[in-house]
Write a protein that holds these residues in place. Structure first.
Motif, PDB file in Angstrom:
ATOM      1  N   ASN A 135       4.514   6.322  -1.220  1.00  0.00           N
ATOM      2  CA  ASN A 135       5.214   6.612   0.036  1.00  0.00           C
ATOM      3  C   ASN A 135       6.457   5.725   0.131  1.00  0.00           C
ATOM      4  O   ASN A 135       6.499   4.743   0.878  1.00  0.00           O
ATOM      5  CB  ASN A 135       4.289   6.355   1.236  1.00  0.00           C
ATOM      6  CG  ASN A 135       3.076   7.249   1.209  1.00  0.00           C
ATOM      7  OD1 ASN A 135       3.154   8.388   0.766  1.00  0.00           O
ATOM      8  ND2 ASN A 135       1.941   6.739   1.667  1.00  0.00           N
ATOM      9  N   GLN A 140       0.822  -1.210   0.000  1.00  0.00           N
ATOM     10  CA  GLN A 140       0.000   0.000   0.000  1.00  0.00           C
ATOM     11  C   GLN A 140       0.857   1.262   0.000  1.00  0.00           C
ATOM     12  O   GLN A 140       0.527   2.244  -0.668  1.00  0.00           O
ATOM     13  CB  GLN A 140      -0.954   0.006   1.204  1.00  0.00           C
ATOM     14  CG  GLN A 140      -1.946  -1.147   1.222  1.00  0.00           C
ATOM     15  CD  GLN A 140      -2.575  -1.399  -0.132  1.00  0.00           C
ATOM     16  OE1 GLN A 140      -3.061  -0.478  -0.780  1.00  0.00           O
ATOM     17  NE2 GLN A 140      -2.562  -2.638  -0.573  1.00  0.00           N
ATOM     18  N   HIS A 141       1.963   1.241   0.743  1.00  0.00           N
ATOM     19  CA  HIS A 141       2.871   2.393   0.736  1.00  0.00           C
ATOM     20  C   HIS A 141       3.411   2.630  -0.679  1.00  0.00           C
ATOM     21  O   HIS A 141       3.507   3.772  -1.140  1.00  0.00           O
ATOM     22  CB  HIS A 141       4.037   2.164   1.699  1.00  0.00           C
ATOM     23  CG  HIS A 141       3.660   2.222   3.148  1.00  0.00           C
ATOM     24  ND1 HIS A 141       2.780   3.159   3.650  1.00  0.00           N
ATOM     25  CD2 HIS A 141       4.051   1.460   4.213  1.00  0.00           C
ATOM     26  CE1 HIS A 141       2.636   2.981   4.953  1.00  0.00           C
ATOM     27  NE2 HIS A 141       3.383   1.954   5.319  1.00  0.00           N
ATOM     28  N   LYS A 159      -8.528   6.144  -5.260  1.00  0.00           N
ATOM     29  CA  LYS A 159      -8.716   7.577  -5.467  1.00  0.00           C
ATOM     30  C   LYS A 159      -7.983   7.984  -6.736  1.00  0.00           C
ATOM     31  O   LYS A 159      -6.893   7.475  -7.014  1.00  0.00           O
ATOM     32  CB  LYS A 159      -8.188   8.382  -4.276  1.00  0.00           C
ATOM     33  CG  LYS A 159      -8.982   8.178  -2.996  1.00  0.00           C
ATOM     34  CD  LYS A 159      -8.433   9.030  -1.861  1.00  0.00           C
ATOM     35  CE  LYS A 159      -9.234   8.825  -0.585  1.00  0.00           C
ATOM     36  NZ  LYS A 159      -8.704   9.642   0.536  1.00  0.00           N
ATOM     37  N   CYS A 196       0.789   4.090  -3.095  1.00  0.00           N
ATOM     38  CA  CYS A 196       0.508   5.508  -2.855  1.00  0.00           C
ATOM     39  C   CYS A 196       1.753   6.384  -2.977  1.00  0.00           C
ATOM     40  O   CYS A 196       1.701   7.583  -2.695  1.00  0.00           O
ATOM     41  CB  CYS A 196      -0.130   5.687  -1.478  1.00  0.00           C
ATOM     42  SG  CYS A 196      -1.771   4.932  -1.363  1.00  0.00           S
ATOM     43  N   LYS A 209      -4.234   8.056  -7.883  1.00  0.00           N
ATOM     44  CA  LYS A 209      -3.587   8.716  -6.743  1.00  0.00           C
ATOM     45  C   LYS A 209      -3.246   7.701  -5.657  1.00  0.00           C
ATOM     46  O   LYS A 209      -2.177   7.732  -5.064  1.00  0.00           O
ATOM     47  CB  LYS A 209      -4.520   9.797  -6.185  1.00  0.00           C
ATOM     48  CG  LYS A 209      -4.000  10.514  -4.949  1.00  0.00           C
ATOM     49  CD  LYS A 209      -2.763  11.331  -5.241  1.00  0.00           C
ATOM     50  CE  LYS A 209      -2.371  12.159  -4.019  1.00  0.00           C
ATOM     51  NZ  LYS A 209      -1.111  12.890  -4.217  1.00  0.00           N
ATOM     52  N   CYS A 210      -4.186   6.800  -5.387  1.00  0.00           N
ATOM     53  CA  CYS A 210      -3.974   5.775  -4.365  1.00  0.00           C
ATOM     54  C   CYS A 210      -4.886   4.602  -4.678  1.00  0.00           C
ATOM     55  O   CYS A 210      -6.042   4.805  -5.063  1.00  0.00           O
ATOM     56  CB  CYS A 210      -4.281   6.342  -2.980  1.00  0.00           C
ATOM     57  SG  CYS A 210      -3.886   5.219  -1.623  1.00  0.00           S
ATOM     58  N   GLU A 251      -0.860   1.363 -10.055  1.00  0.00           N
ATOM     59  CA  GLU A 251       0.208   2.030  -9.324  1.00  0.00           C
ATOM     60  C   GLU A 251      -0.056   3.521  -9.295  1.00  0.00           C
ATOM     61  O   GLU A 251      -0.673   4.079 -10.214  1.00  0.00           O
ATOM     62  CB  GLU A 251       1.574   1.768  -9.976  1.00  0.00           C
ATOM     63  CG  GLU A 251       2.079   0.351  -9.813  1.00  0.00           C
ATOM     64  CD  GLU A 251       3.527   0.205 -10.263  1.00  0.00           C
ATOM     65  OE1 GLU A 251       4.265   1.214 -10.224  1.00  0.00           O
ATOM     66  OE2 GLU A 251       3.911  -0.899 -10.655  1.00  0.00           O
ATOM     67  N   CYS A 252       0.407   4.160  -8.238  1.00  0.00           N
ATOM     68  CA  CYS A 252       0.290   5.608  -8.126  1.00  0.00           C
ATOM     69  C   CYS A 252       0.966   6.261  -9.332  1.00  0.00           C
ATOM     70  O   CYS A 252       2.109   5.945  -9.661  1.00  0.00           O
ATOM     71  CB  CYS A 252       0.953   6.076  -6.832  1.00  0.00           C
ATOM     72  SG  CYS A 252       0.910   7.851  -6.577  1.00  0.00           S
ATOM     73  N   GLN A 284      -5.948   0.592  -3.281  1.00  0.00           N
ATOM     74  CA  GLN A 284      -5.863  -0.569  -2.408  1.00  0.00           C
ATOM     75  C   GLN A 284      -7.216  -1.267  -2.436  1.00  0.00           C
ATOM     76  O   GLN A 284      -8.201  -0.706  -2.926  1.00  0.00           O
ATOM     77  CB  GLN A 284      -5.500  -0.158  -0.982  1.00  0.00           C
ATOM     78  CG  GLN A 284      -6.486   0.796  -0.334  1.00  0.00           C
ATOM     79  CD  GLN A 284      -6.019   1.243   1.033  1.00  0.00           C
ATOM     80  OE1 GLN A 284      -5.286   0.544   1.710  1.00  0.00           O
ATOM     81  NE2 GLN A 284      -6.450   2.417   1.459  1.00  0.00           N
TER      82      GLN A 284
END
Length: 225
Positions: A16, A10-11, A180, A14, A172-173, A122-123, A175
């Protein structure tokens, strides 16, 4: 899939990357080394500009699994880059997600697709908007359904698109259970140039006086003489 592996994914989805790096290192320190974790670690190092460690992690993958295509492709891609250079994905994402009042908006999707489609996102991935009479759907570039915009956003965008506006859409994100997208107005039709795609939300304040402070003629106090 254990909790730490899920968090690491998840990181990464997004963007991160520092958290992704930290979580994957935690997995390696507490669990058996796996090709999946090392591939995620290599990607995180690459996104943060440490290509030396990214290559080392990818080579470690090939020691475990000599035919691992992810590690093979990663090493091929990174071989021409100098250490300290960040991947094109991150540089592009930084530009993609620049916000402009009235022209950009992050929105959640509803009616999401299957888990396999969501996990492949993917972001920073570009996706496309497909308009229908009563909805606006978000799909991958090759046409796979991702989800649809909520009715309030869809109704507004459909009218603007029909009027000639053009939009870009990026993940954007993503999961399981939540996706989003980042919407950007790319072109505004001349005849509606005064209409923003995403109006800035304002709070309307209404003057209010408590009833007990209002003087009613029937109960008003007599004037002093």
């Amino acid at each position: 899939m254990d909790d730490l592996s899920h968090q690491a994914i998840q990181h990464a989805l997004c963007g991160n990357w520092e958290k992704a790096l930290e979580t994957n290192l935690e997995i390696l320190n507490s669990q058996q080394v796996s090709a999946e974790t090392l591939n995620r670690l290599a990607r995180a190092y690459a996104e943060l500009g440490d290509l030396t460690k990214a290559r080392e992690s990818a080579k470690h993958v090939l020691e475990i699994d000599p035919f691992n295509t992810i590690a093979q492709k990663s090493l091929q891609k990174w071989s021409a880059l100098k250490n300290g250079a960040r991947s094109a994905t991150q540089s592009l994402s930084a530009q993609i997600f620049l916000e402009e009042p009235g022209k950009t908006r992050v929105v959640p999707l509803v009616n999401l697709s299957s888990h396999s489609v969501i996990l492949a996102l993917e972001c920073g991935h570009e996706v496309k908007l497909q308009t229908y009479p009563h909805s606006v759907v978000v799909a991958t570039i090759d046409g796979k359904h991702v989800g649809r915009l909520t009715d309030d956003i869809a109704n507004r965008l459909k009218k603007l698109i029909d009027a000639g506006n053009v939009y870009q859409c990026y993940i954007k994100c993503a999961q399981i259970g939540e996706v989003k997208v980042f919407l950007r107005e790319l072109k505004r039709a001349e005849h509606i140039k005064h209409i923003p795609s995403f109006p800035t939300e304002k709070v309307n304040y209404v003057a209010f006086a408590a009833p007990e402070l209002l003087r009613n003629k029937k109960t008003a106090l007599p004037r002093s003489i």
